[in-house]
Design a protein around this motif. Structure first.
Motif, PDB file in Angstrom:
ATOM      1  N   PHE A 385       2.270   1.137  11.788  1.00 47.38           N
ATOM      2  CA  PHE A 385       2.879   1.649  10.708  1.00 47.38           C
ATOM      3  C   PHE A 385       3.475   1.114   9.532  1.00 47.38           C
ATOM      4  O   PHE A 385       3.571   1.477   8.581  1.00 47.38           O
ATOM      5  CB  PHE A 385       3.917   2.680  11.218  1.00 47.38           C
ATOM      6  CG  PHE A 385       3.356   3.802  12.462  1.00 47.38           C
ATOM      7  CD1 PHE A 385       2.433   4.660  11.974  1.00 47.38           C
ATOM      8  CD2 PHE A 385       3.631   3.705  13.705  1.00 47.38           C
ATOM      9  CE1 PHE A 385       1.747   5.419  12.909  1.00 47.38           C
ATOM     10  CE2 PHE A 385       3.188   4.409  14.605  1.00 47.38           C
ATOM     11  CZ  PHE A 385       2.198   5.503  14.270  1.00 47.38           C
ATOM     12  N   GLY A 386       3.869  -0.428   9.964  1.00 44.65           N
ATOM     13  CA  GLY A 386       4.618  -1.255   9.047  1.00 44.65           C
ATOM     14  C   GLY A 386       3.658  -1.449   7.562  1.00 44.65           C
ATOM     15  O   GLY A 386       4.570  -1.346   6.496  1.00 44.65           O
ATOM     16  N   GLY A 387       2.456  -1.349   7.754  1.00 50.96           N
ATOM     17  CA  GLY A 387       1.831  -1.703   6.315  1.00 50.96           C
ATOM     18  C   GLY A 387       1.281  -0.580   5.542  1.00 50.96           C
ATOM     19  O   GLY A 387       0.388  -0.559   4.607  1.00 50.96           O
ATOM     20  N   SER A 388       1.464   0.712   6.213  1.00 50.33           N
ATOM     21  CA  SER A 388       1.020   1.931   5.572  1.00 50.33           C
ATOM     22  C   SER A 388       1.904   2.390   4.313  1.00 50.33           C
ATOM     23  O   SER A 388       3.041   2.454   4.391  1.00 50.33           O
ATOM     24  CB  SER A 388       1.161   3.124   6.622  1.00 50.33           C
ATOM     25  OG  SER A 388       1.005   4.193   5.815  1.00 50.33           O
ATOM     26  N   LEU A 389       1.213   2.744   3.252  1.00 47.99           N
ATOM     27  CA  LEU A 389       1.753   3.056   1.886  1.00 47.99           C
ATOM     28  C   LEU A 389       2.681   4.356   2.194  1.00 47.99           C
ATOM     29  O   LEU A 389       3.634   4.485   1.609  1.00 47.99           O
ATOM     30  CB  LEU A 389       0.791   3.025   0.647  1.00 47.99           C
ATOM     31  CG  LEU A 389       0.295   1.372   0.149  1.00 47.99           C
ATOM     32  CD1 LEU A 389      -0.700   1.744  -0.993  1.00 47.99           C
ATOM     33  CD2 LEU A 389       1.471   0.833  -0.287  1.00 47.99           C
ATOM     34  N   ALA A 390       1.817   5.292   2.823  1.00 49.67           N
ATOM     35  CA  ALA A 390       2.344   6.601   3.013  1.00 49.67           C
ATOM     36  C   ALA A 390       3.489   6.524   3.916  1.00 49.67           C
ATOM     37  O   ALA A 390       4.486   7.325   3.769  1.00 49.67           O
ATOM     38  CB  ALA A 390       1.055   7.431   3.725  1.00 49.67           C
ATOM     39  N   VAL A 391       3.557   5.656   4.874  1.00 47.69           N
ATOM     40  CA  VAL A 391       4.706   5.633   5.788  1.00 47.69           C
ATOM     41  C   VAL A 391       5.735   4.879   5.323  1.00 47.69           C
ATOM     42  O   VAL A 391       7.041   5.247   5.228  1.00 47.69           O
ATOM     43  CB  VAL A 391       4.335   4.817   7.092  1.00 47.69           C
ATOM     44  CG1 VAL A 391       5.549   4.577   7.841  1.00 47.69           C
ATOM     45  CG2 VAL A 391       3.448   5.668   7.939  1.00 47.69           C
ATOM     46  N   GLN A 392       5.474   3.835   3.986  1.00 46.64           N
ATOM     47  CA  GLN A 392       6.531   3.326   3.179  1.00 46.64           C
ATOM     48  C   GLN A 392       7.300   4.264   2.525  1.00 46.64           C
ATOM     49  O   GLN A 392       8.380   4.131   2.346  1.00 46.64           O
ATOM     50  CB  GLN A 392       5.801   2.518   2.603  1.00 46.64           C
ATOM     51  CG  GLN A 392       5.575   0.906   3.378  1.00 46.64           C
ATOM     52  CD  GLN A 392       6.777   0.110   3.732  1.00 46.64           C
ATOM     53  OE1 GLN A 392       7.917   0.307   3.115  1.00 46.64           O
ATOM     54  NE2 GLN A 392       6.589  -0.251   5.073  1.00 46.64           N
ATOM     55  N   GLU A 393       6.659   5.232   2.016  1.00 48.47           N
ATOM     56  CA  GLU A 393       7.060   6.244   1.043  1.00 48.47           C
ATOM     57  C   GLU A 393       8.189   7.160   1.709  1.00 48.47           C
ATOM     58  O   GLU A 393       9.117   7.517   1.660  1.00 48.47           O
ATOM     59  CB  GLU A 393       6.056   7.255   0.605  1.00 48.47           C
ATOM     60  CG  GLU A 393       5.285   6.633  -0.472  1.00 48.47           C
ATOM     61  CD  GLU A 393       4.229   7.576  -1.248  1.00 48.47           C
ATOM     62  OE1 GLU A 393       4.289   8.926  -0.713  1.00 48.47           O
ATOM     63  OE2 GLU A 393       3.354   7.061  -1.829  1.00 48.47           O
TER      64      GLU A 393
END
Length: 438
Positions: A385-393
């Motif tokens: 999950f660390g590299g996901s843009l959606a999760v980063q949001e």
């Protein structure tokens, strides 16, 4: 806030998926048949009968036209014995009698089932044994006998302290019945009594809910479960709403009620440990925690669900199992072959991780790295999950937290869990099945 997070999780879609396209370490994933995952299980026993059906209920319950308790008791014993042998677990950590209305069952029936468990596997004196109780005079009159045969935790279906609401919901108790049952249960099992209370009821306001909850907290024990009333097709309440006879609170108002309840419970010393569950004095439900932490559980009785590896027939993969719904058909199947399992679905690696993710995120502490590694040693939470843009949001918005402890929702995020889970599941799926091409 979406309502289904207040209900029991349903089975995931069937099918085995191929684990491919991953850059993994040489660490071999732990098999679902590993002794660390298969030596223990919790046990759920479903009593399918009620005296009548509540106006909002679409659960697997039936109004029995005849007294067949002796037959039901024998079949529950036999299926318990069969599935315990099939699982080959050495220890049952908790037992939960749900329904339906299991407090309609005679205490001797509960005793026989517990004796069957004890003959097959280790059921220690410290094991949590919960019985759901309908707070009627009849239910209250049997509490002492239930406690005597081994029940050490009661889950009381109070739902409301408003007699008018109880009547409209089709409940067969009133507020005085509920208070008396609660008081008796607390005498027998101090610290071991849970109260179910429902919000989002017809014509209910946030102010009325706040006052009712405060009144409830003055008399309840150390555990509270909140349930949002949901409209289900085919129920009497659904028809009443469709015809305009009954008005339900809006989604915005029920969201306010949920946040109001969380704040009120916290002010009274209750700590939220799961989306809809609150406890103080370390009175969390150990049985339910086994679900949310991805442990094995065995489901006995009509319509019960289970998740375990059938080692007794050479299985090496955890299965999602569902027992036959209709009591009469289930009884016939148990008599013929020892169990009434209607559906068996082998859970592939991805399906298992999906369940661990969805159930674990319901808890306020979320999923720590060590727990995730038990099921996924080859890929960490940070790698997935660390590299996901959606999760980063979600992380930047403060709804989600991913740190050295693990992955969890923030206070605000927990109320919006259902809107975040699809994002997390998409990322999990993407890691297993990366898109190729442009």
């Amino acid at each position: 806030m979406i309502t289904h997070m207040f209900r029991k999780a349903s089975c995931f879609s069937p099918g085995l998926r191929r684990f491919s396209g991953l850059k993994v370490t040489e660490h071999v994933p732990e098999s679902p048949a590993s002794p660390r995952l298969t030596e223990q299980a919790s046990l759920y026993v479903h009593w399918p009968y009620c005296l009548r059906r509540c106006t909002y209920c679409n659960f697997n319950k039936y109004v029995s036209k005849e007294n067949n308790e002796d037959i039901m008791a024998k079949c529950l014993q036999r299926e318990t014995e069969t599935l315990l042998q099939l699982s080959q677990v050495s220890c049952i950590t908790s037992v939960f009698f749900g329904g339906g209305t299991p407090s309609l069952a005679h205490p001797s029936t509960i005793a026989k089932i517990l004796e069957t468990v004890s003959k097959q596997v280790n059921l220690s004196d410290e094991a949590e044994v919960t019985l759901e109780v309908n707070p009627t005079p009849v239910g209250m009159s049997k509490l002492k006998d239930y406690h005597h045969v081994g029940v050490n935790r009661f889950s009381i279906g109070v739902q409301s302290l408003q007699d008018k609401d109880l009547k409209s919901l089709g409940r067969d108790h009133n507020s005085l019945d509920a208070l008396q049952t609660l008081a008796e249960a607390r005498k027998l099992c101090p610290g071991g009594v849970s109260v179910d209370i429902m919000f989002g009821r017809p014509n209910q306001t946030t102010d009325l809910w706040s006052r009712e909850l405060s009144e409830m907290l003055r008399v309840c024990d150390d555990h509270v479960s909140l349930y949002q009333l949901t409209l289900e097709r085919g129920t009497q309440l659904f028809k009443q709403v469709q015809s305009g006879q009954v008005t339900m609170p809006t989604e915005e108002i029920t969201a306010e009620m949920y946040q109001c309840a969380r704040t009120t419970l916290q002010q009274h010393g209750f700590q939220q440990y799961e989306v809809s569950n609150f406890a103080k004095n370390n009175s969390e439900s150990r049985h339910n925690l086994s679900y949310w932490t991805g442990k094995q559980y065995i489901g006995v009785g009509p319509g019960a669900h289970g998740r375990f590896v059938p080692l007794g027939e050479g299985g090496v993969t955890r299965e999602a199992r569902t027992q036959t719904l209709e009591p009469d058909v289930w009884i016939r199947e148990v008599r013929q072959r020892g169990h009434g399992t209607r559906r068996r679905i082998q859970l592939g690696h991805l399906e298992l991780l999906e369940e661990v993710l969805v159930m674990g995120m319901r808890m306020t502490k979320g999923i720590n790295h060590k727990h995730w590694e038990l099921f996924s040693p080859e890929l960490s939470l940070l790698e997935i999950f660390g590299g996901s843009l959606a999760v980063q949001e979600l992380l930047q918005s403060g709804l989600l937290i991913l740190d050295d402890r693990g992955l969890r929702c923030s206070w605000d995020g927990l109320a919006l869990l259902d809107s975040m889970l699809p994002v997390l599941l998409v990322e999990l799926d993407r890691i297993f099945f990366p898109k190729t091409g442009s």
